[in-house]
Design a protein around this motif. Sequence first.
Motif, PDB file in Angstrom:
ATOM      1  N   UNK A  95     -98.137   2.363  -1.671  1.00  0.00           N
ATOM      2  CA  UNK A  95     -98.618   3.210  -2.765  1.00  0.00           C
ATOM      3  C   UNK A  95     -97.830   4.513  -2.771  1.00  0.00           C
ATOM      4  N   UNK A  96     -97.468   4.963  -3.962  1.00  0.00           N
ATOM      5  CA  UNK A  96     -96.687   6.193  -4.121  1.00  0.00           C
ATOM      6  C   UNK A  96     -97.524   7.192  -4.919  1.00  0.00           C
ATOM      7  N   UNK A  97     -97.760   8.331  -4.324  1.00  0.00           N
ATOM      8  CA  UNK A  97     -98.556   9.389  -4.951  1.00  0.00           C
ATOM      9  C   UNK A  97     -97.658  10.597  -5.191  1.00  0.00           C
ATOM     10  N   UNK A  98     -97.617  11.073  -6.422  1.00  0.00           N
ATOM     11  CA  UNK A  98     -96.850  12.266  -6.786  1.00  0.00           C
ATOM     12  C   UNK A  98     -97.830  13.329  -7.288  1.00  0.00           C
ATOM     13  N   UNK A  99     -97.726  14.518  -6.743  1.00  0.00           N
ATOM     14  CA  UNK A  99     -98.563  15.611  -7.213  1.00  0.00           C
ATOM     15  C   UNK A  99     -97.693  16.767  -7.673  1.00  0.00           C
ATOM     16  N   UNK A 100     -97.846  17.158  -8.927  1.00  0.00           N
ATOM     17  CA  UNK A 100     -97.120  18.285  -9.507  1.00  0.00           C
ATOM     18  C   UNK A 100     -98.085  19.455  -9.677  1.00  0.00           C
ATOM     19  N   UNK A 101     -97.680  20.608  -9.213  1.00  0.00           N
ATOM     20  CA  UNK A 101     -98.522  21.809  -9.249  1.00  0.00           C
ATOM     21  C   UNK A 101     -97.709  22.909  -9.915  1.00  0.00           C
ATOM     22  N   UNK A 102     -98.008  23.174 -11.192  1.00  0.00           N
ATOM     23  CA  UNK A 102     -97.262  24.160 -11.972  1.00  0.00           C
ATOM     24  C   UNK A 102     -98.229  25.278 -12.349  1.00  0.00           C
ATOM     25  N   UNK A 103     -98.181  26.372 -11.608  1.00  0.00           N
ATOM     26  CA  UNK A 103     -99.169  27.439 -11.764  1.00  0.00           C
ATOM     27  C   UNK A 103     -98.510  28.811 -11.627  1.00  0.00           C
ATOM     28  N   UNK A 104     -99.269  29.834 -11.999  1.00  0.00           N
ATOM     29  CA  UNK A 104     -98.894  31.211 -11.686  1.00  0.00           C
ATOM     30  C   UNK A 104    -100.082  31.893 -11.036  1.00  0.00           C
ATOM     31  N   UNK A 105     -99.799  32.865 -10.230  1.00  0.00           N
ATOM     32  CA  UNK A 105    -100.851  33.576  -9.506  1.00  0.00           C
ATOM     33  C   UNK A 105    -101.450  34.682 -10.368  1.00  0.00           C
ATOM     34  N   UNK A 106    -102.771  34.867 -10.239  1.00  0.00           N
ATOM     35  CA  UNK A 106    -103.437  35.992 -10.897  1.00  0.00           C
ATOM     36  C   UNK A 106    -103.913  37.017  -9.868  1.00  0.00           C
ATOM     37  N   UNK A 107    -103.665  36.765  -8.591  1.00  0.00           N
ATOM     38  CA  UNK A 107    -104.078  37.690  -7.541  1.00  0.00           C
ATOM     39  C   UNK A 107    -103.101  38.871  -7.468  1.00  0.00           C
ATOM     40  N   UNK A 108    -103.617  40.073  -7.624  1.00  0.00           N
ATOM     41  CA  UNK A 108    -102.762  41.260  -7.642  1.00  0.00           C
ATOM     42  C   UNK A 108    -101.976  41.389  -6.340  1.00  0.00           C
ATOM     43  N   UNK A 109    -102.650  41.223  -5.203  1.00  0.00           N
ATOM     44  CA  UNK A 109    -101.955  41.397  -3.922  1.00  0.00           C
ATOM     45  C   UNK A 109    -100.865  40.355  -3.739  1.00  0.00           C
ATOM     46  N   UNK A 110    -101.130  39.115  -4.190  1.00  0.00           N
ATOM     47  CA  UNK A 110    -100.128  38.058  -4.054  1.00  0.00           C
ATOM     48  C   UNK A 110     -98.924  38.343  -4.945  1.00  0.00           C
ATOM     49  N   UNK A 111     -99.182  38.826  -6.151  1.00  0.00           N
ATOM     50  CA  UNK A 111     -98.090  39.131  -7.074  1.00  0.00           C
ATOM     51  C   UNK A 111     -97.249  40.311  -6.589  1.00  0.00           C
ATOM     52  N   UNK A 112     -97.902  41.308  -5.988  1.00  0.00           N
ATOM     53  CA  UNK A 112     -97.162  42.450  -5.458  1.00  0.00           C
ATOM     54  C   UNK A 112     -96.274  42.044  -4.281  1.00  0.00           C
ATOM     55  N   UNK A 113     -96.761  41.077  -3.500  1.00  0.00           N
ATOM     56  CA  UNK A 113     -96.007  40.630  -2.323  1.00  0.00           C
ATOM     57  C   UNK A 113     -94.982  39.545  -2.648  1.00  0.00           C
ATOM     58  N   UNK A 114     -95.067  38.967  -3.848  1.00  0.00           N
ATOM     59  CA  UNK A 114     -94.234  37.807  -4.181  1.00  0.00           C
ATOM     60  C   UNK A 114     -92.736  38.014  -3.951  1.00  0.00           C
ATOM     61  N   UNK A 115     -92.169  39.182  -4.295  1.00  0.00           N
ATOM     62  CA  UNK A 115     -90.718  39.330  -4.088  1.00  0.00           C
ATOM     63  C   UNK A 115     -90.277  39.135  -2.640  1.00  0.00           C
ATOM     64  N   UNK A 116     -91.161  39.461  -1.668  1.00  0.00           N
ATOM     65  CA  UNK A 116     -90.774  39.314  -0.259  1.00  0.00           C
ATOM     66  C   UNK A 116     -91.505  38.170   0.434  1.00  0.00           C
ATOM     67  N   UNK A 117     -92.605  37.681  -0.158  1.00  0.00           N
ATOM     68  CA  UNK A 117     -93.426  36.683   0.538  1.00  0.00           C
ATOM     69  C   UNK A 117     -93.555  35.371  -0.229  1.00  0.00           C
ATOM     70  N   UNK A 118     -92.811  35.230  -1.318  1.00  0.00           N
ATOM     71  CA  UNK A 118     -92.909  34.005  -2.124  1.00  0.00           C
ATOM     72  C   UNK A 118     -92.668  32.753  -1.274  1.00  0.00           C
ATOM     73  N   UNK A 119     -91.659  32.796  -0.419  1.00  0.00           N
ATOM     74  CA  UNK A 119     -91.351  31.618   0.405  1.00  0.00           C
ATOM     75  C   UNK A 119     -92.502  31.297   1.351  1.00  0.00           C
ATOM     76  N   UNK A 120     -93.222  32.321   1.810  1.00  0.00           N
ATOM     77  CA  UNK A 120     -94.379  32.116   2.683  1.00  0.00           C
ATOM     78  C   UNK A 120     -95.492  31.399   1.933  1.00  0.00           C
ATOM     79  N   UNK A 121     -95.735  31.816   0.670  1.00  0.00           N
ATOM     80  CA  UNK A 121     -96.771  31.175  -0.125  1.00  0.00           C
ATOM     81  C   UNK A 121     -96.426  29.702  -0.376  1.00  0.00           C
ATOM     82  N   UNK A 122     -95.158  29.430  -0.652  1.00  0.00           N
ATOM     83  CA  UNK A 122     -94.724  28.047  -0.891  1.00  0.00           C
ATOM     84  C   UNK A 122     -94.859  27.228   0.387  1.00  0.00           C
ATOM     85  N   UNK A 123     -94.479  27.819   1.516  1.00  0.00           N
ATOM     86  CA  UNK A 123     -94.634  27.142   2.804  1.00  0.00           C
ATOM     87  C   UNK A 123     -96.101  26.793   3.049  1.00  0.00           C
TER      88      UNK A 123
END
Length: 200
Positions: A126-154
């Motif tokens: 069985x092959x399962x594919x999950x696509x997650x196409x979203x944007x963050x609405x959290x202020x702290x996450x958005x402020x940190x995104x330029x330096x922590x985006x890779x951490x969130x993806x990890x």
Amino acid sequence: MPLIGRIFFNAFDLLLYSIAHAMTEYRLLTIWRIKAPLAKVYEAIQNSLSWPEWWPGAQKVEQTAVGDASGINNVRNYAWQGEFPYLVEFSMRATRVEKMVALEGSAKGDLEGIGRWHFSCKGAVSIVRYEWHVHSTLVWMNLMAPIARSMFIHNHMLVMAQGGEGLARLLGSPLLSQENIDLLAESDSPRGQFARAEER
């Protein structure tokens, strides 16, 4: 202010907005290949109320609205936590339900966008594919995104890896492989740009 000055500052504002939006947008793909009957795989994914029993990252799943007979407009609230000490909460409204083919929903909350499950099989796999196409609405996450985006993806990829392993344990079946892909990074790579040129 002279016209050329206004044009310059408007263009600069638009550039900053585009960069900020790109930093807070996530388009991720997970692919699981598991040696188990497709019907059992689909049932386990479709029954998300039971996810906390076998998926470590799923802290809580609650039903808040019952949809029609097919499951359309069914709404469930989710709380997730990965390796890092922050909780992400959102609701998912089912917008597409095709048994053993696809599940799709729209997310609202800390993350907003679309999640899509696709199911297929090759022989006994069985092959399962999950696509997650979203944007963050959290202020702290958005402020940190330029330096922590890779951490969130990890963190997302870790949660999905735990899900694949948990599903395999639940079904008593081997997880043959799993892939986690940042589609935005792929599209920006020379390989992704070449693929788009070939499509045109």
